[in-house]
Design a protein around this motif. Structure first.
Motif, PDB file in Angstrom:
ATOM      1  N   ASP A  49      33.905  -2.312  47.013  1.00 49.44           N
ATOM      2  CA  ASP A  49      34.712  -1.512  46.087  1.00 49.44           C
ATOM      3  C   ASP A  49      36.081  -1.254  46.714  1.00 49.44           C
ATOM      4  OD1 ASP A  49      35.899   0.252  44.404  1.00 49.44           O
ATOM      5  OD2 ASP A  49      34.343   1.796  44.545  1.00 49.44           O
ATOM      6  N   TRP A  50      37.041  -2.077  46.340  1.00 48.97           N
ATOM      7  CA  TRP A  50      38.376  -1.956  46.943  1.00 48.97           C
ATOM      8  C   TRP A  50      39.173  -0.802  46.358  1.00 48.97           C
ATOM      9  CZ3 TRP A  50      38.491  -3.880  51.431  1.00 48.97           C
ATOM     10  CH2 TRP A  50      37.795  -5.051  51.736  1.00 48.97           C
ATOM     11  N   GLY A  51      38.608  -0.109  45.399  1.00 49.63           N
ATOM     12  CA  GLY A  51      39.246   1.123  44.943  1.00 49.63           C
ATOM     13  C   GLY A  51      39.181   2.215  45.990  1.00 49.63           C
ATOM     14  N   GLU A  52      38.186   2.101  46.880  1.00 45.21           N
ATOM     15  CA  GLU A  52      37.963   3.142  47.890  1.00 45.21           C
ATOM     16  C   GLU A  52      38.388   2.690  49.281  1.00 45.21           C
ATOM     17  OE1 GLU A  52      36.771   6.112  47.059  1.00 45.21           O
ATOM     18  OE2 GLU A  52      36.659   5.457  44.975  1.00 45.21           O
ATOM     19  N   ALA A  53      38.751   1.462  49.444  1.00 43.50           N
ATOM     20  CA  ALA A  53      38.963   0.945  50.803  1.00 43.50           C
ATOM     21  C   ALA A  53      40.126  -0.043  50.839  1.00 43.50           C
ATOM     22  CB  ALA A  53      37.686   0.257  51.301  1.00 43.50           C
ATOM     23  N   ARG A  54      40.683  -0.186  52.030  1.00 45.12           N
ATOM     24  CA  ARG A  54      41.753  -1.147  52.270  1.00 45.12           C
ATOM     25  C   ARG A  54      41.216  -2.218  53.211  1.00 45.12           C
ATOM     26  NH1 ARG A  54      46.408   1.921  51.312  1.00 45.12           N
ATOM     27  NH2 ARG A  54      47.520  -0.060  51.141  1.00 45.12           N
ATOM     28  N   PHE A  55      42.006  -3.276  53.368  1.00 42.78           N
ATOM     29  CA  PHE A  55      41.598  -4.294  54.330  1.00 42.78           C
ATOM     30  C   PHE A  55      42.786  -4.769  55.159  1.00 42.78           C
ATOM     31  CE2 PHE A  55      43.531  -7.993  52.449  1.00 42.78           C
ATOM     32  CZ  PHE A  55      43.514  -7.769  51.086  1.00 42.78           C
ATOM     33  N   GLY A  56      42.451  -5.298  56.322  1.00 39.42           N
ATOM     34  CA  GLY A  56      43.439  -5.914  57.194  1.00 39.42           C
ATOM     35  C   GLY A  56      42.811  -7.081  57.925  1.00 39.42           C
ATOM     36  N   VAL A  57      43.677  -7.878  58.544  1.00 41.29           N
ATOM     37  CA  VAL A  57      43.249  -9.023  59.348  1.00 41.29           C
ATOM     38  C   VAL A  57      43.871  -8.877  60.731  1.00 41.29           C
ATOM     39  CG1 VAL A  57      43.527 -11.529  59.636  1.00 41.29           C
ATOM     40  CG2 VAL A  57      42.949 -10.587  57.386  1.00 41.29           C
ATOM     41  N   ALA A  58      43.095  -9.157  61.769  1.00 49.90           N
ATOM     42  CA  ALA A  58      43.598  -9.114  63.144  1.00 49.90           C
ATOM     43  C   ALA A  58      43.194 -10.411  63.831  1.00 49.90           C
ATOM     44  CB  ALA A  58      43.026  -7.909  63.887  1.00 49.90           C
ATOM     45  N   SER A  59      44.178 -11.256  64.104  1.00 47.00           N
ATOM     46  CA  SER A  59      43.892 -12.616  64.561  1.00 47.00           C
ATOM     47  C   SER A  59      44.674 -12.963  65.831  1.00 47.00           C
ATOM     48  CB  SER A  59      44.259 -13.601  63.439  1.00 47.00           C
ATOM     49  OG  SER A  59      44.078 -14.939  63.856  1.00 47.00           O
ATOM     50  N   ASN A  60      43.974 -13.440  66.837  1.00 46.67           N
ATOM     51  CA  ASN A  60      44.640 -14.042  67.991  1.00 46.67           C
ATOM     52  C   ASN A  60      45.128 -15.424  67.588  1.00 46.67           C
ATOM     53  OD1 ASN A  60      43.880 -11.856  69.563  1.00 46.67           O
ATOM     54  ND2 ASN A  60      42.345 -12.975  70.749  1.00 46.67           N
ATOM     55  N   GLN A  61      46.420 -15.663  67.720  1.00 46.40           N
ATOM     56  CA  GLN A  61      46.976 -16.981  67.392  1.00 46.40           C
ATOM     57  C   GLN A  61      47.690 -17.547  68.615  1.00 46.40           C
ATOM     58  OE1 GLN A  61      46.784 -18.922  64.396  1.00 46.40           O
ATOM     59  NE2 GLN A  61      45.006 -17.572  64.219  1.00 46.40           N
ATOM     60  N   GLY A  62      46.910 -17.747  69.654  1.00 46.44           N
ATOM     61  CA  GLY A  62      47.470 -18.235  70.912  1.00 46.44           C
ATOM     62  C   GLY A  62      48.125 -19.602  70.785  1.00 46.44           C
ATOM     63  N   GLY A  63      47.781 -20.340  69.722  1.00 48.82           N
ATOM     64  CA  GLY A  63      48.401 -21.640  69.487  1.00 48.82           C
ATOM     65  C   GLY A  63      49.903 -21.548  69.299  1.00 48.82           C
ATOM     66  N   VAL A  64      50.374 -20.377  68.834  1.00 45.14           N
ATOM     67  CA  VAL A  64      51.823 -20.175  68.697  1.00 45.14           C
ATOM     68  C   VAL A  64      52.467 -20.180  70.085  1.00 45.14           C
ATOM     69  CG1 VAL A  64      53.629 -18.562  67.957  1.00 45.14           C
ATOM     70  CG2 VAL A  64      51.580 -18.900  66.531  1.00 45.14           C
ATOM     71  N   GLY A  65      51.847 -19.416  70.982  1.00 46.79           N
ATOM     72  CA  GLY A  65      52.400 -19.281  72.330  1.00 46.79           C
ATOM     73  C   GLY A  65      52.382 -20.575  73.127  1.00 46.79           C
ATOM     74  N   VAL A  66      51.409 -21.432  72.819  1.00 50.03           N
ATOM     75  CA  VAL A  66      51.358 -22.698  73.558  1.00 50.03           C
ATOM     76  C   VAL A  66      52.005 -23.843  72.785  1.00 50.03           C
ATOM     77  CG1 VAL A  66      49.391 -22.003  74.969  1.00 50.03           C
ATOM     78  CG2 VAL A  66      48.977 -23.204  72.843  1.00 50.03           C
ATOM     79  N   GLY A  67      52.575 -23.542  71.614  1.00 52.85           N
ATOM     80  CA  GLY A  67      53.419 -24.516  70.932  1.00 52.85           C
ATOM     81  C   GLY A  67      52.737 -25.419  69.915  1.00 52.85           C
ATOM     82  N   TYR A  68      51.511 -25.081  69.495  1.00 50.99           N
ATOM     83  CA  TYR A  68      50.835 -25.915  68.487  1.00 50.99           C
ATOM     84  C   TYR A  68      51.393 -25.684  67.089  1.00 50.99           C
ATOM     85  CZ  TYR A  68      47.164 -26.759  71.973  1.00 50.99           C
ATOM     86  OH  TYR A  68      46.469 -27.117  73.094  1.00 50.99           O
ATOM     87  N   LEU A  69      51.878 -24.481  66.841  1.00 53.86           N
ATOM     88  CA  LEU A  69      52.444 -24.177  65.523  1.00 53.86           C
ATOM     89  C   LEU A  69      53.428 -23.031  65.684  1.00 53.86           C
ATOM     90  CD1 LEU A  69      49.688 -22.381  63.327  1.00 53.86           C
ATOM     91  CD2 LEU A  69      49.837 -22.278  65.794  1.00 53.86           C
TER      92      LEU A  69
END
Ligand code: MG
Ligand code: ZN
Length: 162
Positions: A49-69
């Motif tokens: 029931d998203w009327g009562e709750a929010r959502f978020g995403v928390a993602s490690n994207q180490g590929g950015v730091g090593v140059g994959y994307l």
């Protein structure tokens, strides 16, 4: 969930939790067309029931730091995932936290550090005991513990076989 406070903020890890790659041996997508939602994700999220709750995403994207994307590409891929997973037109502002740093830099945001979870809780005004983090790796569980949030393994939350 018994006597616990209702969940007001659901936070999800991305890779191995909401999405998977379609390329053999690739742990995270680097470009469009390299990923899909894990089967059952959209249906399970649709029962909240998203009327009562929010959502978020928390993602490690180490590929950015090593140059994959690029950082922009990583963010765009996560935005596309949120649109598909939650059936929204656009990701809610501030709902995506990603750590773009290479794994061994010791940054304060890469899970199991709690900073991304803390930012989402602050942004969406949720207390740790009202926040459930869902992830598939030990560093997710560690981040939840460090942030004081509740935690569920993705395979439990989504009712998958381990
Ligand atoms: Mg994961
Ligand atoms: Zn970081």
């Amino acid at each position: 969930m018994g006597n616990e406070a209702p969940v007001r903020l659901y936070i999800f890890d991305a890779d191995g939790t909401l999405r998977r790659t379609t390329v053999e041996g690739l742990p995270c997508p680097n470009r469009p067309g390299e990923w899909e939602l894990i089967p059952g994700v959209r249906e399970r999220l649709g029962r909240i029931d998203w009327g009562e709750a929010r959502f978020g995403v928390a993602s490690n994207q180490g590929g950015v730091g090593v140059g994959y994307l690029s950082l922009a590409a990583a963010r765009r891929l996560l935005e596309d995932m949120v649109v598909e997973a939650f059936g929204v037109r656009d990701p809610p502002p501030g709902s995506i936290e990603l750590c773009p740093h290479a794994p061994h830099l010791g940054c304060p945001c890469r899970k199991p550090q709690p900073l991304m979870l803390k930012r989402l809780m602050r942004r969406f005004d949720a207390e740790p005991d009202e926040t459930l983090f869902v992830g598939d790796m030990d560093k997710d569980e560690g981040a939840a513990r460090a942030a004081g949030t509740r935690f569920m393994w993705a395979h439990e939350f989504f009712g998958r076989r381990e």
